[in-house]
Design a protein around this motif. Structure first.
Motif, PDB file in Angstrom:
ATOM      1  N   GLU A 199      10.626  17.227  -2.173  1.00 43.50           N
ATOM      2  CA  GLU A 199      11.781  16.598  -1.526  1.00 43.50           C
ATOM      3  C   GLU A 199      12.366  15.481  -2.380  1.00 43.50           C
ATOM      4  O   GLU A 199      13.571  15.444  -2.639  1.00 43.50           O
ATOM      5  N   SER A 200      11.523  14.553  -2.835  1.00 42.31           N
ATOM      6  CA  SER A 200      12.034  13.428  -3.623  1.00 42.31           C
ATOM      7  C   SER A 200      12.563  13.898  -4.978  1.00 42.31           C
ATOM      8  O   SER A 200      13.580  13.393  -5.470  1.00 42.31           O
ATOM      9  N   TYR A 201      11.872  14.876  -5.580  1.00 47.37           N
ATOM     10  CA  TYR A 201      12.307  15.397  -6.885  1.00 47.37           C
ATOM     11  C   TYR A 201      13.699  16.017  -6.784  1.00 47.37           C
ATOM     12  O   TYR A 201      14.589  15.729  -7.601  1.00 47.37           O
ATOM     13  N   LEU A 202      13.903  16.867  -5.790  1.00 46.21           N
ATOM     14  CA  LEU A 202      15.175  17.570  -5.673  1.00 46.21           C
ATOM     15  C   LEU A 202      16.304  16.639  -5.250  1.00 46.21           C
ATOM     16  O   LEU A 202      17.455  16.824  -5.654  1.00 46.21           O
ATOM     17  N   ASP A 207      21.180  14.034  -7.202  1.00 39.67           N
ATOM     18  CA  ASP A 207      21.951  12.833  -7.554  1.00 39.67           C
ATOM     19  C   ASP A 207      22.279  12.805  -9.041  1.00 39.67           C
ATOM     20  O   ASP A 207      23.393  12.432  -9.445  1.00 39.67           O
ATOM     21  N   SER A 208      21.324  13.214  -9.866  1.00 39.25           N
ATOM     22  CA  SER A 208      21.524  13.215 -11.307  1.00 39.25           C
ATOM     23  C   SER A 208      22.608  14.215 -11.711  1.00 39.25           C
ATOM     24  O   SER A 208      23.447  13.931 -12.576  1.00 39.25           O
ATOM     25  N   ILE A 209      22.590  15.401 -11.088  1.00 37.85           N
ATOM     26  CA  ILE A 209      23.624  16.398 -11.382  1.00 37.85           C
ATOM     27  C   ILE A 209      24.996  15.865 -11.004  1.00 37.85           C
ATOM     28  O   ILE A 209      25.961  15.975 -11.770  1.00 37.85           O
ATOM     29  N   ILE A 210      25.096  15.269  -9.822  1.00 39.67           N
ATOM     30  CA  ILE A 210      26.382  14.737  -9.368  1.00 39.67           C
ATOM     31  C   ILE A 210      26.875  13.631 -10.305  1.00 39.67           C
ATOM     32  O   ILE A 210      28.035  13.644 -10.757  1.00 39.67           O
TER      33      ILE A 210
END
Length: 422
Positions: A199-202, A207-210
């Motif tokens: 959950e935390s990883y995804l 957020d990183s992709i956005i």
């Protein structure tokens, strides 16, 4: 300072190539191109394993490495100086691996120059539109492009050293638990053996992709609107949509904004949009598209508060498997709805003829469910007499004969594992 940065990246490179990684199924296909002068473009979503794949490809070979996800390198970049430092750090090399160079302003002009000078280039990027139109024109027929997605079911099971053909009931049960784990949590390599952090990883990855692949790259100012839009698209996965319907549903400023956001999210491999098949291109372009996401983990993670629908999750996996099999969305892969509003999930076209119609259904043990799913499949099959008929289920296998047509009902895991790239 630049030399120090490149030396540090060399140390990181040397550590990475010593690790025992899971080989990807694309490896043999791409390796034969290494000695050619073709530019190798390795694209795919962030954290799917593009860099690792490239390093595995070059293991045992002489290659230099530049990682442009490193802010220090971006700040210190000077094209003539950097090539001089590469010679000093690596002395001699046959290949040049450029990791995420699209983070560099006007990167394509520099890479074009390197190509003209005869460098054998391997380029990774988390953007499907990696080449600008100018560079694509320049390099027509001179590059190989391959997409790396998160691990497939086969790659995940191989990574876990699973027995693909369990004989004992307890082994079969364990095997199905592993398939179910993949079904829910997906194939991002870093969390396959560490599901506690899914959950935390995804959420962090999302957020990183956005922020890195969209906001920074496209200079998006309406960041909150973009987050709202992307989260909404996750919630409607496998459902049809139009730009107008989303504009109205979310109260966004304009349909143009929705079109831009859709393009950005597609280019960074977060979403795929499947068009409805029609012989007339104009009608196809006007029809609603169906949205799918790059990994089921995003859907099952409670971070995104998506209620579970096993049929939709299975359909999403089937779409991803088709992409891994090199079917191109909008070229030879579509969904279809006939004039009576009967729908089939996927139609596969080869040489301009629809060769397969594929329905996805989690469980057909209920006679009403089977009647509905088979009815839609048969109704659509009337428009495609050459199409072979399939229903992909979770764990049912049989053949159904109807109106002189055979319908192959096959479990998802068998459908995946029976496919060979060779």
């Amino acid at each position: 300072m630049l030399q120090e940065t490149i030396l540090q990246q060399k140390v990181e490179r040397n550590k990475l190539i010593q690790i025992d990684y899971q080989p990807r199924c694309y490896h043999e296909q791409v390796e034969k191109y290494l000695k050619s002068n073709l530019m190798k473009l390795i694209t795919g979503p962030r954290r799917a394993g593009k860099s690792v794949f490239s390093l595995l490809l070059l293991r045992g070979k002489r290659f230099a490495y530049l990682n442009f996800d490193d802010d220090k390198l971006l700040k210190e970049f000077d094209e003539e100086h950097i090539m001089q430092v590469l010679k000093e750090v690596y002395s001699d090399y046959d290949y040049l691996l450029l990791d995420e160079p699209q983070n560099l302003p006007n990167w394509d002009l520099w890479v074009s120059k390197l190509y003209r000078r005869g460098y054998n280039l391997i380029i990774t990027g988390s953007n499907s539109n990696l080449l600008s139109s100018e560079m694509a024109s320049l390099l027509t027929g001179r590059y190989l492009s391959i997409e790396i997605l998160p691990f497939s079911l086969r790659e995940t099971l191989e990574y876990r050293k699973s027995n693909f053909q369990p004989a004992l009931p307890e082994d079969k049960a364990d095997f199905m638990l592993q398939v179910e784990d993949y079904f829910h949590y997906g194939g991002y390599p870093e969390i396959i053996n560490n599901r506690d952090i899914t959950e935390s990883y995804l959420k962090t990855l999302f957020d990183s992709i956005i922020m890195k692949d969209i906001v920074r790259r496209y200079k998006v100012r309406k960041v909150e609107e973009l987050y709202q839009f992307a989260t909404y698209m996750i919630s409607i996965f496998t459902s049809p949509f139009t730009y107008s319907s989303i504009t109205e549903e979310l109260g966004l400023s304009s349909k143009t904004t929705v079109q831009k956001f859709c393009t950005y999210l597609k280019n960074c491999y977060l979403f795929f949009y499947l068009p409805r098949y029609n012989h007339k291109l104009k009608l196809m372009q006007k029809a609603p598209q169906k949205v799918y996401i790059v990994d089921n983990g995003f859907l099952s993670s409670s971070a995104f508060q998506i209620s579970e629908n096993k049929g939709r999750l299975l359909e999403n996996l089937v779409l991803l498997e088709f992409i891994r099999r090199k079917y191109e969305i909008g070229k030879n892969l579509f969904y279809y709805r006939n004039q009576s509003d009967k729908e089939v999930d996927f139609v596969v076209r080869e040489n301009n003829v629809v060769r397969q119609l594929v329905q996805v259904c989690w469980d057909m043990s209920n006679p009403k469910t089977q009647k509905r799913e088979i009815g839609s499949l048969m109704a659509c099959a009337k428009d495609f007499p050459n199409g072979e008929l399939f229903v992909i289920t979770w764990n049912e296998q049989k053949e159904i004969t109807m109106n002189a047509k055979i319908i192959h009902v096959i479990p998802y895991y068998k459908w995946c594992l029976s496919y060979s790239r060779n």
